[in-house]
Motif scaffolding. Structure first.
Motif, PDB file in Angstrom:
ATOM      1  N   TYR A  62      -7.828  -4.774  -1.274  1.00 60.60           N
ATOM      2  CA  TYR A  62      -6.681  -5.532  -0.802  1.00 60.60           C
ATOM      3  C   TYR A  62      -6.311  -5.006   0.583  1.00 60.60           C
ATOM      4  CZ  TYR A  62      -6.002  -7.329  -5.522  1.00 60.60           C
ATOM      5  OH  TYR A  62      -6.159  -7.950  -6.723  1.00 60.60           O
ATOM      6  N   GLN A  93       5.412   4.233   3.193  1.00 58.90           N
ATOM      7  CA  GLN A  93       4.785   5.166   2.254  1.00 58.90           C
ATOM      8  C   GLN A  93       5.893   5.750   1.404  1.00 58.90           C
ATOM      9  OE1 GLN A  93       1.885   7.813   3.989  1.00 58.90           O
ATOM     10  NE2 GLN A  93       2.273   9.317   2.423  1.00 58.90           N
ATOM     11  N   GLU A 118      -8.926  -1.607  -5.946  1.00 56.99           N
ATOM     12  CA  GLU A 118      -8.715  -1.723  -7.393  1.00 56.99           C
ATOM     13  C   GLU A 118     -10.026  -2.132  -8.039  1.00 56.99           C
ATOM     14  OE1 GLU A 118      -5.622  -4.407  -8.529  1.00 56.99           O
ATOM     15  OE2 GLU A 118      -4.061  -3.140  -7.675  1.00 56.99           O
ATOM     16  N   THR A 135      -1.068   7.166   0.927  1.00 58.57           N
ATOM     17  CA  THR A 135      -1.147   6.529  -0.385  1.00 58.57           C
ATOM     18  C   THR A 135      -2.214   5.430  -0.413  1.00 58.57           C
ATOM     19  OG1 THR A 135       0.719   5.193   0.325  1.00 58.57           O
ATOM     20  CG2 THR A 135       1.187   6.968  -1.212  1.00 58.57           C
ATOM     21  N   ALA A 136      -2.670   4.986   0.766  1.00 62.01           N
ATOM     22  CA  ALA A 136      -3.671   3.928   0.826  1.00 62.01           C
ATOM     23  C   ALA A 136      -5.060   4.539   0.944  1.00 62.01           C
ATOM     24  CB  ALA A 136      -3.394   3.007   2.005  1.00 62.01           C
ATOM     25  N   PHE A 177       0.811  -1.215   0.000  1.00 61.31           N
ATOM     26  CA  PHE A 177       0.000   0.000   0.000  1.00 61.31           C
ATOM     27  C   PHE A 177       0.847   1.268   0.000  1.00 61.31           C
ATOM     28  CE2 PHE A 177       0.200  -1.933   4.237  1.00 61.31           C
ATOM     29  CZ  PHE A 177       0.904  -0.973   4.930  1.00 61.31           C
ATOM     30  N   SER A 178       2.164   1.136  -0.221  1.00 57.33           N
ATOM     31  CA  SER A 178       3.026   2.309  -0.082  1.00 57.33           C
ATOM     32  C   SER A 178       3.012   3.218  -1.303  1.00 57.33           C
ATOM     33  CB  SER A 178       4.455   1.860   0.200  1.00 57.33           C
ATOM     34  OG  SER A 178       4.933   1.098  -0.878  1.00 57.33           O
ATOM     35  N   THR A 179       2.599   2.688  -2.449  1.00 51.69           N
ATOM     36  CA  THR A 179       2.650   3.491  -3.670  1.00 51.69           C
ATOM     37  C   THR A 179       1.238   3.848  -4.141  1.00 51.69           C
ATOM     38  OG1 THR A 179       2.820   1.398  -4.801  1.00 51.69           O
ATOM     39  CG2 THR A 179       4.841   2.628  -4.539  1.00 51.69           C
ATOM     40  N   ARG A 201      -1.266  -0.157  -6.354  1.00 49.26           N
ATOM     41  CA  ARG A 201      -0.871  -1.239  -5.456  1.00 49.26           C
ATOM     42  C   ARG A 201       0.275  -2.039  -6.055  1.00 49.26           C
ATOM     43  NH1 ARG A 201      -2.115  -6.777  -4.497  1.00 49.26           N
ATOM     44  NH2 ARG A 201      -1.898  -7.238  -2.300  1.00 49.26           N
ATOM     45  N   LYS A 222      -5.841  -1.005  -0.174  1.00 46.69           N
ATOM     46  CA  LYS A 222      -5.803  -0.448  -1.522  1.00 46.69           C
ATOM     47  C   LYS A 222      -7.014  -0.976  -2.289  1.00 46.69           C
ATOM     48  CE  LYS A 222      -2.733   1.551  -3.355  1.00 46.69           C
ATOM     49  NZ  LYS A 222      -2.660   3.030  -3.483  1.00 46.69           N
TER      50      LYS A 222
END
Lengths: 246, 274
Positions: free
Chosen positions: B136, A129, B65, B44-45, A81-83, A86, B63
């Motif tokens: 996810y 992150q 999708e 970012t999440a 989840f850092s970018t 995914r 995340k």
């Protein structure tokens, strides 16, 4: 340049920094109990955790043991989840493997490896992150974790990136500036002796400008060193105060 | 001296404490470790949470999708939990593919989501039969000091409560979807499953929220997942047998824990300005 203006006429960047300004650095040592040394660093929106185990005896295949120095084992991993999009695999992809090797080579040069022959030091880096400068923040976090673990180093290893926009070098680039297609120079130094242990440059840059960009990155390393040194001193002060009371 | 006894005879060391109804870390037998919760720490999440249960630390990031649904369930989205126990969090874990414990935990969190029905999977539908959301849920253990399952379930619940999905519109003319990142909707969480783990010491004494040392000395384990004042799941994977009275005690304790945890999540959510 198409799209966003990375450096305005007034000399400000997209996130409001000046050309020679670092992102805000926040760091803490000794964040976890299980590891022998651990550190957490935030450089702007890049958040990285590093843990160090060792020196301990060789794990896995004994044939990897080196008879005259310690084996430095690294693992670079990015949380899925850092970018922005995914990540399918947190590690094991080509980019992570490359990063792992770079970290290994960097710290092989900075740790006093001859002190622990036939042993192993593990450095685990987890990116929570990511917002550009992952290598730099990883190196800085790992340095702090190694210091926390009490492993003898030649000097701090500080890493900083730089780029070249509108005929001006800029320091500590973010993801946006990284992905704009300009030159990217990453350097890791031993700030006291001003030695360069790692240098990588991507994209085109005129030879005449290289020295300016390099100077900017090396200056960034020095600034980072001041911040890290301050954090280490504060941490040691706190630990000394606690153990002094007992 | 105490440290020597602890290393040489850990069982005797623990027995001495437990005789006096206290544990080496000054907790009573039915006391959880201090729980700290931080919500929305990874930008970012779509949703994220960091949980500290004593020294055990777990970070959960969600995340989202877009994918196509199964043909037999055209309106249902997917939720894919995954637990990662990397070598970073403890000396017990080696680099390489996920071990048995990590896989068991992934399965456990998946069971919690399915059995508690905390999310209506039809809420994740964008265009029936064409596009649905996949969530996810990756839980990364950062420091392993026992009772990882409770920490994972709490991190997952807190992260789900923090999750908001961008608005997606189906364009009839072009037959494509358009994502509007500026308008987001909060994910609807129907109920709040909370897990409580008890470890069995010397075949009879129950220890709430075991640390890694207590886990290694224990002769069995019970995990109870509750939703408000109802039981959702009980897991007792072998180990020493329990009497129904002991199980009752566990269940009552887990109801109290459930209230504590839900209050903590609520307080944290209120304090985080969104």
């Amino acid at each position: 340049m198409a799209g966003i203006e990375l450096l305005s006429d007034q000399g400000f960047r997209v996130d409001g920094r000046k050309a020679n300004e670092l992102r805000r650095i926040q760091c803490r040592l000794g964040v976890f109990t299980q590891a022998d040394g651990s550190a957490y660093i935030e450089q702007g929106n890049t958040k990285i955790l590093a843990a160090v185990y060792g020196p301990h005896e060789i794990r896995g295949s004994r044939s990897k043991a080196l008879h005259d120095k310690v084996l430095v084992n690294c693992q670079y991993s990015m949380a899925t989840f850092s970018t922005g999009e995914r990540k399918r695999r947190p590690r094991g992809d080509r980019k992570s493997k490359e990063m792992t090797m770079h970290l290994q080579q960097t710290f092989d040069a900075a740790i006093l490896t001859s002190l622990y022959p036939r042993s192993q030091i593990d450095i685990f880096v987890e990116v929570l992150q990511s917002d550009g400068g992952n290598y730099c923040a990883s190196v800085n976090a790992a340095t702090l974790a190694l210091i926390d673990a009490g492993i003898p180093l030649k000097d701090y290893v500080c890493a900083c990136s730089a780029s070249f926009v509108n005929d001006k070098p800029i320091m500590d680039i973010s993801y946006l500036e990284e992905s704009s297609g300009g030159a990217e120079l990453i350097v890791a130094t031993l700030p006291k002796s001003e030695q360069i242990v790692f240098l990588e440059m991507n994209s085109r840059l005129h030879e005449d400008n290289l020295s300016h960009v390099l100077d900017m990155a090396v200056k960034g390393c020095k600034d980072i060193h001041d911040v890290l040194d301050q954090a280490v001193r504060e941490h040691v002060g706190e630990v000394a105060a606690i153990s002094g009371l007992e | 001296m105490a440290a020597d006894v602890k290393t040489a005879q850990p069982l005797q060391y623990y027995r001495k404490f437990i005789e006096k109804d206290v544990r080496p870390d000054e907790r009573t037998l039915e006391e959880f470790r201090p729980t700290v919760l931080n919500i929305g720490c990874v930008t970012t999440a779509e949703g994220s949470a960091l949980v500290k249960l004593g020294n055990t630390t777990v970070m959960c990031g969600i995340k989202a999708e877009i994918a196509s649904p199964k043909t037999e369930e055209p309106k249902k989205g997917y939720i894919v939990p995954n637990v990662e126990l990397g070598p970073l969090c403890s000396i017990l874990f080696r680099p390489g593919p996920p071990g048995d414990q990590a896989q068991r935990l992934s399965q456990f969190t998946n069971d919690v989501i399915t059995h508690s029905c905390c999310i209506n999977k039809e809420d994740l539908c964008i265009v029936p039969g064409k596009y649905v959301w996949v969530l996810y849920c990756d839980m990364v253990c950062l420091n392993y000091d026992g009772n990882i399952s409770d920490a994972c379930v709490l991190a997952l619940l807190a992260a789900l409560k923090n999750t908001s999905l961008p608005k997606v519109v189906w364009d009839e003319d072009t037959e494509t979807i358009e994502t509007d990142h500026n308008t987001t909707t909060q994910l609807n969480i129907i109920c709040e499953p909370v897990s409580s783990t008890f470890s069995i010491f010397d075949n009879e004494v129950l220890l709430v929220d075991p640390t890694v040392e207590e886990e290694s000395l224990s002769t069995g384990e019970v995990t109870i997942v509750t939703i408000d004042d109802k039981i959702c799941m009980i897991r007792k994977p072998g180990g020493s047998p329990l009497t129904p009275q002991q199980l009752d005690l566990c269940i009552n304790r887990s109801f109290i824990r459930s209230q504590e945890v839900i209050r903590l999540i609520q307080e944290t959510l209120n304090s985080v300005d969104r």
